[in-house]
Design a protein around this motif. Structure first.
Motif, PDB file in Angstrom:
ATOM      1  N   THR A  64     -46.295   7.937   1.999  1.00  0.00           N
ATOM      2  CA  THR A  64     -46.851   8.461   3.249  1.00  0.00           C
ATOM      3  C   THR A  64     -47.661   7.381   3.945  1.00  0.00           C
ATOM      4  O   THR A  64     -48.062   6.389   3.331  1.00  0.00           O
ATOM      5  CB  THR A  64     -47.762   9.681   3.002  1.00  0.00           C
ATOM      6  N   GLU A  65     -47.909   7.590   5.237  1.00  0.00           N
ATOM      7  CA  GLU A  65     -48.732   6.692   6.038  1.00  0.00           C
ATOM      8  C   GLU A  65     -49.898   7.474   6.635  1.00  0.00           C
ATOM      9  O   GLU A  65     -49.716   8.581   7.139  1.00  0.00           O
ATOM     10  CB  GLU A  65     -47.920   6.066   7.168  1.00  0.00           C
ATOM     11  N   ASP A  66     -51.074   6.906   6.563  1.00  0.00           N
ATOM     12  CA  ASP A  66     -52.263   7.489   7.187  1.00  0.00           C
ATOM     13  C   ASP A  66     -52.804   6.498   8.207  1.00  0.00           C
ATOM     14  O   ASP A  66     -52.960   5.309   7.904  1.00  0.00           O
ATOM     15  CB  ASP A  66     -53.346   7.789   6.146  1.00  0.00           C
ATOM     16  N   HIS A  67     -53.099   6.974   9.412  1.00  0.00           N
ATOM     17  CA  HIS A  67     -53.627   6.121  10.468  1.00  0.00           C
ATOM     18  C   HIS A  67     -55.063   6.529  10.784  1.00  0.00           C
ATOM     19  O   HIS A  67     -55.421   7.701  10.682  1.00  0.00           O
ATOM     20  CB  HIS A  67     -52.774   6.238  11.735  1.00  0.00           C
ATOM     21  N   GLY A  68     -55.873   5.570  11.177  1.00  0.00           N
ATOM     22  CA  GLY A  68     -57.253   5.895  11.511  1.00  0.00           C
ATOM     23  C   GLY A  68     -58.052   4.701  11.977  1.00  0.00           C
ATOM     24  O   GLY A  68     -57.518   3.728  12.525  1.00  0.00           O
ATOM     25  N   GLU A  69     -59.355   4.755  11.732  1.00  0.00           N
ATOM     26  CA  GLU A  69     -60.296   3.726  12.137  1.00  0.00           C
ATOM     27  C   GLU A  69     -61.365   3.600  11.063  1.00  0.00           C
ATOM     28  O   GLU A  69     -61.447   4.428  10.148  1.00  0.00           O
ATOM     29  CB  GLU A  69     -60.944   4.098  13.473  1.00  0.00           C
ATOM     30  N   GLY A  70     -62.185   2.550  11.160  1.00  0.00           N
ATOM     31  CA  GLY A  70     -63.205   2.382  10.141  1.00  0.00           C
ATOM     32  C   GLY A  70     -64.259   1.353  10.506  1.00  0.00           C
ATOM     33  O   GLY A  70     -64.157   0.656  11.519  1.00  0.00           O
ATOM     34  N   VAL A  71     -65.269   1.269   9.665  1.00  0.00           N
ATOM     35  CA  VAL A  71     -66.353   0.295   9.787  1.00  0.00           C
ATOM     36  C   VAL A  71     -66.440  -0.458   8.466  1.00  0.00           C
ATOM     37  O   VAL A  71     -66.539   0.164   7.399  1.00  0.00           O
ATOM     38  CB  VAL A  71     -67.700   0.982  10.105  1.00  0.00           C
ATOM     39  N   PHE A  72     -66.400  -1.788   8.552  1.00  0.00           N
ATOM     40  CA  PHE A  72     -66.460  -2.626   7.356  1.00  0.00           C
ATOM     41  C   PHE A  72     -67.809  -3.338   7.298  1.00  0.00           C
ATOM     42  O   PHE A  72     -68.282  -3.891   8.301  1.00  0.00           O
ATOM     43  CB  PHE A  72     -65.336  -3.661   7.369  1.00  0.00           C
ATOM     44  N   VAL A  82     -63.096  -1.766  12.704  1.00  0.00           N
ATOM     45  CA  VAL A  82     -61.637  -1.709  12.537  1.00  0.00           C
ATOM     46  C   VAL A  82     -61.137  -0.589  13.446  1.00  0.00           C
ATOM     47  O   VAL A  82     -61.164   0.584  13.090  1.00  0.00           O
ATOM     48  CB  VAL A  82     -61.249  -1.455  11.073  1.00  0.00           C
ATOM     49  N   ASP A  83     -60.708  -0.978  14.640  1.00  0.00           N
ATOM     50  CA  ASP A  83     -60.312   0.016  15.639  1.00  0.00           C
ATOM     51  C   ASP A  83     -59.045   0.768  15.232  1.00  0.00           C
ATOM     52  O   ASP A  83     -58.873   1.924  15.590  1.00  0.00           O
ATOM     53  CB  ASP A  83     -60.099  -0.654  16.993  1.00  0.00           C
ATOM     54  N   ARG A  84     -58.153   0.085  14.517  1.00  0.00           N
ATOM     55  CA  ARG A  84     -56.949   0.741  14.028  1.00  0.00           C
ATOM     56  C   ARG A  84     -56.631   0.228  12.634  1.00  0.00           C
ATOM     57  O   ARG A  84     -56.708  -0.977  12.379  1.00  0.00           O
ATOM     58  CB  ARG A  84     -55.757   0.496  14.955  1.00  0.00           C
ATOM     59  N   LEU A  85     -56.275   1.131  11.761  1.00  0.00           N
ATOM     60  CA  LEU A  85     -55.857   0.739  10.418  1.00  0.00           C
ATOM     61  C   LEU A  85     -54.815   1.715   9.921  1.00  0.00           C
ATOM     62  O   LEU A  85     -54.706   2.851  10.397  1.00  0.00           O
ATOM     63  CB  LEU A  85     -57.042   0.654   9.452  1.00  0.00           C
ATOM     64  N   LYS A  86     -54.039   1.246   8.971  1.00  0.00           N
ATOM     65  CA  LYS A  86     -53.020   2.097   8.361  1.00  0.00           C
ATOM     66  C   LYS A  86     -53.112   1.973   6.854  1.00  0.00           C
ATOM     67  O   LYS A  86     -53.178   0.870   6.317  1.00  0.00           O
ATOM     68  CB  LYS A  86     -51.615   1.704   8.831  1.00  0.00           C
ATOM     69  N   LYS A  87     -53.114   3.101   6.202  1.00  0.00           N
ATOM     70  CA  LYS A  87     -53.112   3.157   4.757  1.00  0.00           C
ATOM     71  C   LYS A  87     -51.781   3.719   4.295  1.00  0.00           C
ATOM     72  O   LYS A  87     -51.316   4.740   4.812  1.00  0.00           O
ATOM     73  CB  LYS A  87     -54.257   4.038   4.251  1.00  0.00           C
ATOM     74  N   VAL A  88     -51.148   3.055   3.341  1.00  0.00           N
ATOM     75  CA  VAL A  88     -49.863   3.518   2.811  1.00  0.00           C
ATOM     76  C   VAL A  88     -50.046   3.928   1.359  1.00  0.00           C
ATOM     77  O   VAL A  88     -50.801   3.305   0.607  1.00  0.00           O
ATOM     78  CB  VAL A  88     -48.779   2.432   2.941  1.00  0.00           C
ATOM     79  N   ASN A  89     -49.369   4.995   0.982  1.00  0.00           N
ATOM     80  CA  ASN A  89     -49.536   5.578  -0.348  1.00  0.00           C
ATOM     81  C   ASN A  89     -48.165   5.862  -0.948  1.00  0.00           C
ATOM     82  O   ASN A  89     -47.285   6.396  -0.264  1.00  0.00           O
ATOM     83  CB  ASN A  89     -50.329   6.886  -0.266  1.00  0.00           C
ATOM     84  N   ALA A  90     -47.985   5.525  -2.195  1.00  0.00           N
ATOM     85  CA  ALA A  90     -46.717   5.766  -2.884  1.00  0.00           C
ATOM     86  C   ALA A  90     -46.956   6.598  -4.129  1.00  0.00           C
ATOM     87  O   ALA A  90     -47.951   6.425  -4.835  1.00  0.00           O
ATOM     88  CB  ALA A  90     -46.041   4.445  -3.246  1.00  0.00           C
ATOM     89  N   PHE A  91     -46.026   7.507  -4.416  1.00  0.00           N
ATOM     90  CA  PHE A  91     -46.080   8.370  -5.593  1.00  0.00           C
ATOM     91  C   PHE A  91     -45.091   7.837  -6.618  1.00  0.00           C
ATOM     92  O   PHE A  91     -43.893   7.704  -6.336  1.00  0.00           O
ATOM     93  CB  PHE A  91     -45.721   9.801  -5.191  1.00  0.00           C
ATOM     94  N   VAL A  92     -45.564   7.503  -7.823  1.00  0.00           N
ATOM     95  CA  VAL A  92     -44.710   6.860  -8.818  1.00  0.00           C
ATOM     96  C   VAL A  92     -44.446   7.730 -10.045  1.00  0.00           C
ATOM     97  O   VAL A  92     -43.607   7.384 -10.874  1.00  0.00           O
ATOM     98  CB  VAL A  92     -45.317   5.517  -9.266  1.00  0.00           C
ATOM     99  N   GLY A  93     -45.134   8.837 -10.190  1.00  0.00           N
ATOM    100  CA  GLY A  93     -44.913   9.695 -11.349  1.00  0.00           C
ATOM    101  C   GLY A  93     -46.102  10.602 -11.585  1.00  0.00           C
ATOM    102  O   GLY A  93     -47.011  10.694 -10.749  1.00  0.00           O
ATOM    103  N   PHE A  94     -46.116  11.262 -12.721  1.00  0.00           N
ATOM    104  CA  PHE A  94     -47.214  12.180 -13.024  1.00  0.00           C
ATOM    105  C   PHE A  94     -47.322  12.349 -14.531  1.00  0.00           C
ATOM    106  O   PHE A  94     -46.419  11.987 -15.293  1.00  0.00           O
ATOM    107  CB  PHE A  94     -46.990  13.538 -12.352  1.00  0.00           C
ATOM    108  N   THR A  95     -48.449  12.888 -14.947  1.00  0.00           N
ATOM    109  CA  THR A  95     -48.662  13.224 -16.354  1.00  0.00           C
ATOM    110  C   THR A  95     -49.087  14.682 -16.452  1.00  0.00           C
ATOM    111  O   THR A  95     -49.494  15.291 -15.457  1.00  0.00           O
ATOM    112  CB  THR A  95     -49.752  12.338 -16.982  1.00  0.00           C
ATOM    113  N   ARG A  96     -48.980  15.219 -17.641  1.00  0.00           N
ATOM    114  CA  ARG A  96     -49.473  16.572 -17.908  1.00  0.00           C
ATOM    115  C   ARG A  96     -50.465  16.505 -19.063  1.00  0.00           C
ATOM    116  O   ARG A  96     -50.451  15.563 -19.852  1.00  0.00           O
ATOM    117  CB  ARG A  96     -48.322  17.513 -18.258  1.00  0.00           C
ATOM    118  N   VAL A  97     -51.327  17.480 -19.126  1.00  0.00           N
ATOM    119  CA  VAL A  97     -52.347  17.635 -20.170  1.00  0.00           C
ATOM    120  C   VAL A  97     -53.471  16.613 -19.992  1.00  0.00           C
ATOM    121  O   VAL A  97     -54.646  16.961 -19.930  1.00  0.00           O
ATOM    122  CB  VAL A  97     -51.747  17.536 -21.588  1.00  0.00           C
TER     123      VAL A  97
END
Length: 687
Positions: free
Chosen positions: A477-485, A436-451
Motif C-alpha cells: 500500500t501507499e500512504d501520502h501525507g506531510e510531516g515535520v523533521f 516535509v510538504d509531501r511524503l509517501k510511505k510504502v508498506n509491504a506485507f510478507v507473511g504472518f505468525t500465529r500464537v
C-alpha cells in the motif's frame, strides 16, 4: 475502501477443502446462483489488509466471519480487473526479497474495482467463509456450512447493503422444537485450533463430544448416520466462573464442556494439528504444538510487514536509479515503448500504471534505463538475510538531514522538503528543522505468525506462507501525507548519552529489558540477545520528545493525535553508518493524495518554539506525580518505560511504532531534586 468479495452460496466448500492444484474462482458462476447472491460482503481500509486483517486473518463482519485468501485468489481478481496496479519502490522490493526470497519482483496494490457496470463495485479482495461451523441463534444447532443442501443458507440479495449478508437456519422451530417455523440467523462457532507453525483449523466438535481418539469419531447410537454433525447443539449459559459452553449430541446424549480445554490440563487434551492453511485451501504434515483459541483472539494473527519512506538518494537521477524504479513494470510493457520517440508516451504509461513521476527526467536517461533493463537489468545483490531497521532508515536519514540539496527536487512529486530556520532559543540543541510538504510511505506485507508475534520469535522460518508457491509478488500500500523533521545536535547528544550509560537509572532500565525479553520471548524461538534489542539512551530521549510533540501538535494543528505518527532515527555510530538523533512526525492517509498543510505550518520558528515550550512545560508535571516522576524498574520488574504514563507521555498505538516502550521524561528534563541523571534539554529556557 477495499471491498471484500466472497464465494457465493451454492459453491462447494468456498475453496477451503480443495486439492492443492485447484483454486476456486470467487467471481465465476455468479449469474447461475439461485437465489441471486452478490459477492460483495463488506469493506475495510487498505492499511487494514496489512496490519489488522490481512491474508490468513479472520475478519468479523456484522453477521459473518471470513478469512482473506492467498495470492492465487488475488490473481483471479486481478485477471477480472484486467491487470494489477503496482507500487514501485526499489528499496522496498529489495527488503522484501531479502526477507522471503529473491524470486519476488513486484509489489501490488490490493485489487479494487472503482465502479462496476452499474456504478457499484463488485471486485475486491477475495475471502472465504471461516469458520464454516455455525450456530443457530434460535435452536443452538451446531453444524458446518456445506453449501447447497446444508442446514444453513447464505443470503446476500441486497446489492447495496453488503452488511446484510448473513446465514439463515430456515424453518427453525426453536430450542424445544415446538415453536413456529421461522428463519433465524446463524453465527460463527467461535472455537478454533492453532499451532506454532501458523496453521489454523476448525475445532473438531464431533470428535470432542464423543471423546474421539485419533480418527475414531463415532456416535454410539448412530454409527451409520451419513451426516451426524447436524445432530450437535452448542449450549451456553452463565455461571459463577464465566460463560459455560457444552457441546451436546442429540442422538446419543453425549455432552462435554469446553472448559476442559482451559488451563494446564486442557493443553494435554488438545487435538493434533492437521496442518491446515484455510487461506490457501491446503493441508500438510505438522507435528507442532496446538493451542486452543477463540475466533478474533489477539494472538490468532500477527502481521509481518516492511515499511519505509520514498525519498531520493541523490539530487540527479542516473539511468541506474531510473532502471531500479522501472523494474516493477512487466518486461513486455517496457518492450512496447522501446522504439525511439516513444519515451514521452512511456512516461505517461509509467505514471498511470506504477505511479512513477518521470516528467522532469530527460528522455535520454529514461531510454538508457530501458536499454539497461532489456540487456539484463540491474545485478541482483543476492542478499538472503533481512535488513535491520537501521539499514532501512539510514537512507531516509541521509536525505532528511540535507533538505537544501533536495528542496528543488521537483521530479519526485511524492517528496518535497524545505529547510526551516531553527528557533533561536533552540539552536543549542537542534541542528536541523525541515518541513516535509509531501511524503509517501510504502508498506509491504510478507507473511504472518500465529500464537506468537513475529518480534517475539525473530525467525523468518516461522512465517506462515501467503501463497501456495514461493510468491513472486506481495501486497503493498501507499500512504501520502506531510510531516515535520527535527534533528538534534550530535555534539550535545553524544556526551550526554555517555553520562546516561554510566548511571544507575540506565542499569535499571537495562535489567528490566533483559527480564522482559526473557519472560516474553516464545519458548519455541531461537535465543535472543536482549542487549542487542535495547534502544540506546538517545532513542529514549528522541522518542519521548516526539511523543510530547505529538500530543501538543494535536492541540495546535487540527489533526487528532491518533492520525499523527512518529518515525524515530536514533542510533549510535559505527563503521557502517553515522550516528543519528532525530525524528519525523507525520500524518499520512491511504485514501488521499496529500493533506492540507496544517502540520507543516507548525515548523515555522515562532510556532515550533511555542510548541516545544508548551510540550516541555506540560511534561515537567504529571497528574500521577510523584509516582510517575520517580518510576524506575526495581528487582523483578520488567516494564520498558520510566517516568512516563498515559497522563503525560503515552500515545495511541497508531501513533507510536514502539508500543509506548522506551520512554522516560527524565531523559529530557529534571523532574525532582533527587533526580540522578541530567536531561538532554535541561538547559533549554522555557521562559
Amino acid at each position: 475502501m477495499i471491498g471484500f468479495t466472497s464465494v457465493p452460496d451454492g459453491t462447494e466448500d468456498a475453496g477451503l477443502f480443495v486439492a492443492a492444484s485447484e483454486v476456486i474462482d470467487p467471481f465465476a458462476h455468479l449469474d447461475e446462483i439461485k437465489p441471486k447472491n452478490h459477492n460483495r460482503i463488506g469493506s475495510v481500509r487498505p492499511t487494514a489488509l496489512l496490519y489488522t486483517g490481512g491474508i490468513g486473518a479472520t475478519v468479523d463482519l456484522p453477521h459473518v466471519a471470513v478469512m482473506l485468501q492467498g495470492l492465487e485468489a488475488w490473481d483471479l481478481a486481478y485477471k477480472k480487473l484486467g491487470g494489477a496496479l503496482q507500487v514501485s519502490e526499489p528499496r522496498l522490493v529489495e527488503a522484501v526479497k531479502a526477507q522471503i526470497g529473491r524470486q519476488v519482483t513486484e509489489l501490488r496494490r490490493p485489487p479494487r474495482e472503482e465502479t462496476g457496470p452499474d456504478g457499484y463495485s463488485t471486485i475486491g479482495v477475495p475471502t472465504a467463509v471461516f469458520p464454516r461451523w455455525l450456530r443457530c441463534t434460535g435452536c443452538d444447532l451446531l453444524a458446518p456450512f456445506d453449501g447447497e443442501g446444508g442446514s444453513f443458507t447464505f443470503v446476500n440479495t441486497i446489492r447495496r447493503r453488503p452488511d446484510r449478508a448473513r446465514f439463515l437456519h430456515k424453518g427453525c422451530k426453536g430450542r424445544k422444537g415446538t415453536g413456529k417455523p421461522r428463519d433465524n440467523v446463524a453465527v460463527p462457532a467461535r472455537y478454533l485450533v492453532a499451532c506454532l507453525d501458523g496453521h489454523l483449523d476448525e475445532f473438531p466438535y464431533w470428535g470432542w463430544v464423543h471423546h474421539a481418539q485419533g480418527g475414531g469419531w463415532v456416535c454410539a447410537n448412530s454409527p451409520g448416520l451419513q451426516n451426524p454433525r447436524t445432530a450437535l447443539r452448542m449450549l451456553e449459559w452463565r455461571s459463577n466462573l464465566g460463560p459455560e459452553v457444552h457441546i451436546h449430541c442429540v442422538t446419543c446424549s453425549e455432552r462435554r464442556s469446553m472448559r476442559e480445554l482451559t488451563g494446564t490440563a486442557g493443553a494435554q487434551r488438545m487435538p493434533r494439528c492437521r496442518g491446515r492453511h484455510p487461506h490457501l485451501g491446503t493441508f500438510e504434515e505438522c507435528k507442532a504444538e496446538t493451542r486452543f483459541m477463540l475466533l478474533g483472539a489477539a494472538n490468532q494473527w500477527f502481521p509481518a510487514t516492511v515499511s519505509l519512506l520514498v525519498v531520493p538518494e541523490s539530487a540527479d537521477l542516473t539511468a541506474e536509479d531510473v532502471a531500479a524504479r522501472l523494474q516493477g513494470i512487466p518486461p513486455e510493457h517496457r518492450a512496447a515503448f522501446s522504439q525511439p520517440g516513444m519515451i514521452p508516451a512511456f512516461k505517461l504509461f509509467a505514471q498511470a500504471s506504477a505511479g512513477l513521476d518521470l516528467a522532469d527526467v530527460p528522455d535520454d536517461v529514461v531510454a538508457e534505463a530501458l536499454q539497461l533493463l532489456a540487456s539484463g537489468g540491474i545485478p541482483d545483490t543476492g542478499r538472503t538475510t533481512p535488513y535491520t531497521p537501521i539499514e532501512l532508515r539510514a537512507p531516509e536519514w541521509r536525505t532528511l538531514v540535507r533538505p537544501k540539496e533536495f528542496a528543488k527536487h521537483a521530479r519526485q512529486s511524492d517528496f518535497r522538503i524545505r529547510e526551516v530556520e531553527t528557533p533561536a532559543s533552540l539552536t543549542k540543541v537542534l541542528k536541523t528543522v525541515a518541513a516535509v510538504d509531501r511524503l509517501k510511505k510504502v508498506n509491504a506485507f510478507v507473511g504472518f505468525t500465529r500464537v506468537d508475534s513475529f518480534d517475539r520469535i525473530d525467525d523468518v522460518a516461522r512465517l506462515a506462507p501467503i501463497s501456495r508457491r514461493r510468491p513472486r509478488w506481495v501486497p503493498a500500500t501507499e500512504d501520502h501525507g506531510e510531516g515535520v523533521f527535527i534533528r538534534l545536535r550530535e555534539d550535545i547528544v553524544g556526551p550526554w548519552e555517555e553520562q546516561i550509560l554510566a548511571s544507575d537509572l540506565w542499569a535499571a532500565h537495562r535489567e528490566a529489558h533483559r527480564l522482559n525479553v526473557r519472560r516474553r520471548t516464545s519458548t519455541s524461538a531461537a535465543p535472543i540477545d536482549p542487549d542487542a534489542r535495547l534502544e540506546p539512551p538517545r532513542f529514549w530521549a528522541a522518542h519521548t520528545l516526539a511523543h510530547l510533540l505529538v500530543r501538543q501538535m494535536a492541540m495546535d494543528s487540527g489533526y487528532g493525535s491518533a492520525s499523527l505518527t512518529e518515525r524515530i532515527y536514533a542510533w549510535r555510530g559505527n563503521g557502517d553508518h553515522e550516528p543519528a538523533a532525530g525524528f519525523l512526525i507525520s500524518t499520512t492517509s491511504p485514501d488521499s493524495e496529500g493533506t492540507l498543510g496544517g502540520l507543516v505550518e507548525l515548523s515555522s520558528p515562532d510556532r515550533l518554539w511555542r510548541l516545544i515550550q508548551r510540550a516541555l512545560h506540560k511534561a515537567s508535571r504529571c497528574s500521577s506525580d510523584p509516582v510517575c516522576a520517580g518510576r524506575t524498574p526495581t528487582m523483578g520488574e520488567d516494564f520498558l518505560h520510566g517516568a512516563a504514563c498515559h497522563f503525560c507521555t503515552f500515545n495511541s498505538e497508531t501513533s507510536c511504532e514502539n508500543a509506548n516502550r522506551f520512554l522516560d521524561r527524565r531523559f529530557l528534563r529534571r523532574l525532582n531534586v533527587k533526580q540522578e541523571v541530567r536531561g538532554l534539554l535541561e538547559d533549554v529556557d522555557l521562559g
